[in-house]
Enzyme design. Structure first.
Site, short mmCIF file in Angstrom:
data_model
loop_
_atom_site.label_atom_id
_atom_site.label_comp_id
_atom_site.label_asym_id
_atom_site.label_seq_id
_atom_site.Cartn_x
_atom_site.Cartn_y
_atom_site.Cartn_z
N HIS A 1 19.20 -2.42 -5.67
CA HIS A 1 18.24 -3.45 -6.13
C HIS A 1 17.34 -3.93 -4.99
O HIS A 1 16.83 -5.04 -5.03
CB HIS A 1 18.96 -4.66 -6.74
CG HIS A 1 20.04 -4.30 -7.72
ND1 HIS A 1 19.81 -4.16 -9.06
CD2 HIS A 1 21.35 -4.00 -7.52
CE1 HIS A 1 20.94 -3.82 -9.67
NE2 HIS A 1 21.89 -3.70 -8.76
N SER B 1 -8.04 0.26 9.78
CA SER B 1 -8.87 -0.45 8.82
C SER B 1 -10.26 -0.61 9.41
O SER B 1 -10.41 -0.76 10.62
CB SER B 1 -8.25 -1.82 8.55
OG SER B 1 -9.24 -2.73 8.10
N GLU C 1 1.05 7.05 1.15
CA GLU C 1 0.51 6.44 -0.08
C GLU C 1 -0.16 7.49 -0.97
O GLU C 1 -0.03 7.48 -2.19
CB GLU C 1 -0.49 5.33 0.27
CG GLU C 1 0.18 4.10 0.83
CD GLU C 1 -0.81 3.07 1.38
OE1 GLU C 1 -1.99 3.08 0.99
OE2 GLU C 1 -0.39 2.26 2.23
N LYS D 1 -4.71 -3.03 12.13
CA LYS D 1 -4.03 -2.32 11.05
C LYS D 1 -3.65 -0.88 11.40
O LYS D 1 -4.37 -0.16 12.07
CB LYS D 1 -4.92 -2.28 9.80
CG LYS D 1 -5.06 -3.63 9.15
CD LYS D 1 -3.88 -3.98 8.28
CE LYS D 1 -3.96 -3.15 7.06
NZ LYS D 1 -3.57 -3.74 5.83
#
Ligand code: ARG
Length: 462
Positions: A158, A279, A292, A285
């Protein structure tokens, strides 16, 4: 008015260009040009051998096709949408090269068994690339697992801290998944490695063809034994898409963990600069874009499977033009899975693992609560009662910010008199890991044994 179509004999009107374009497939099936020529060479040789056409006609056709193949390899072949698909484009080009004798190539053959043959060959040629890429990915996982057989981290259920495990054990879990993917793609070869050619349009042919000879020429292991099935079966493509969907699901789950674990909050791992992006506005970043994208591309893979399943649903036997929709899905998914596996292999081979951070995550939490409950159970306390006692201790621990292993012995004994000083060793994450020696458990010695077993699996592939 007559048309220039190869099938134009019974037609009087000429379709508008935009209508032709809707029916055409050359803009994607040109990817099968090499397979189309290969299949035609085998067919032409068989026609000559069987005296269906003369030996010299067969030789002329084969020489023409060989020349076309060379032009294809040199990037010199140009296809025309007016010729609809790859099969008719090649035939037109062959006619331009060797003249009317090219018209004999299509004897005892239909585009229906031709396209099925090309498509089988296309997938058959590429499945080994998928298998090789999976082997490399598994090798990379095993190397990493070897380095991290003893790297302790929190295991989750979980997404909550559950029990300590090793990072090596975690990596082996994915290696198992990729082993099953490998097995599925390997099995996929069985249904791909079959020759449809010779089924002709749907019913077989009156010519004395030799299908076994053609199968042998093309390296097919088997032939279809029912002509209707031969031209209507796309199971091999659906199996490929389904295997690919499952593989992408595995990669996507791992991608999700790579992304999550490289956040500031987790900081278990860091992806290399090669596999990260920055970024355009926020200078600090470092984004896990490639993980992804693999996660994202899982969507189009599922979509391809659904698209072809839906296309095939309710199609009456035998060939229907609907089936022209099969190829783009498979072509796209082949590119997607090969790239995704490669990206993952590269990403994992350059990963930085923050071992101390992983270990620390198991030391300021209550992931050793099961150890204490098991300890009491072995001392004769019924497990349910032990569970309740430890639950109370955890509650106190949360309120006082004291992990179990930092509680005073007297306090622990007040909760359960069976507790003795040896509990502190039992509560260490390393002990928790190493006591899990049941087969498939996370103990370091187990992980090492499993690595050796999985390496053997890979060696058996050579
Ligand atoms: N381009 C077609 C396809 O991809 C080839 C087979 C066409 N056959 C036919 N009877 N129209 O399916």
């Amino acid at each position: 008015m007559t048309t220039t179509k190869l099938w134009g004999g019974r037609f009087t009107a000429k379709a508008a260009e935009w209508v032709d374009e809707f029916g055409a497939s050359i803009h994607f099936d040109e990817q099968m040009a090499a397979e189309d020529i290969e299949g035609s060479i085998a067919h032409a040789k068989m026609l000559g051998k069987q005296q269906i056409i003369s030996e010299s006609e067969s030789a002329e056709i084969v020489a023409g096709l060989v020349a076309l193949k060379k032009e294809l390899d040199d990037g010199m072949l140009a296809f025309d949408v007016k010729n609809e698909d790859i099969h008719m484009n090649i035939e037109v080009l062959l006619t331009q090269k060797i003249g009317a004798v090219a018209g004999k190539l299509h004897t005892a053959r239909s585009r229906n068994d031709q396209v099925a043959t090309d498509f089988h060959l296309w997938v058959k040629h590429r499945l080994p690339h998928v298998l090789d890429a999976l082997t490399e990915l598994q090798e990379t996982l095993l190397q990493l697992a070897t380095q991290h057989a003893g790297t302790i981290m929190s295991g989750y259920t979980h997404l909550q801290h559950a029990q300590p495990i090793t990072y090596g054990h975690y990596l082996l879990a994915y290696c198992e998944m990729f082993q099953r993917d490998y097995d599925r793609f390997e099995f996929n070869q069985k249904h791909t490695d079959m020759l449809p050619l010779g089924a002709a349009a749907l019913a077989g042919t009156t010519f004395p063809i030799d299908r076994e000879f053609v199968a042998e020429q093309l390296g097919f292991n088997d032939i279809y034994h029912n002509s209707l099935d031969a031209v209507s079966d796309r199971d091999f493509a659906l199996e490929f898409l389904s295997n690919a969907a499952m593989l992408m699901m595995h990669l996507s789950r791992m991608a999700e963990e790579l992304i999550l674990w490289s956040t500031y909050e987790f900081n278990y791992i860091e992806l290399s600069d090669d596999f990260s992006t920055g970024s355009s506005i926020m200078p600090q970043k470092k984004n896990a874009d490639f993980a992804e994208l693999v996660r994202g591309k899982t969507g189009r893979t599922y979509g391809a499977l659904m698209a072809l399943l839906t296309t095939m649903k309710a199609l009456p036997l035998a060939y229907n033009k609907d089936m022209q929709e099969d190829k783009e899905q498979v072509f796209d998914v082949m590119d997607t899975v090969l790239a995704a596996i490669k990206i993952f292999t590269g990403m994992l081979s350059e990963i930085t693992v923050h071992k101390e951070r992983m270990l620390a995550s198991t030391q300021d939490d209550f992931s050793n609560a099961t150890e204490l409950a098991d300890y009491l159970a072995t001392k004769g306390v019924p497990f349910r009662e032990a569970h309740a006692i430890v639950g109370q201790l955890v509650l106190t621990g949360i309120q006082t910010h004291t992990p179990l292993q930092n509680m005073a012995l007297a306090d622990l004994q007040a909760a359960a008199p069976q507790i003795e000083a040896d509990i502190y060793l039992v509560l260490q994450s390393e002990t928790a890991v190493n006591r899990r020696t049941s087969i498939g458990g996370t103990a370091v010695a187990n992980v090492q044994k499993e690595i050796a077993r999985q390496y053997k699996n890979l060696e058996a592939r050579q």
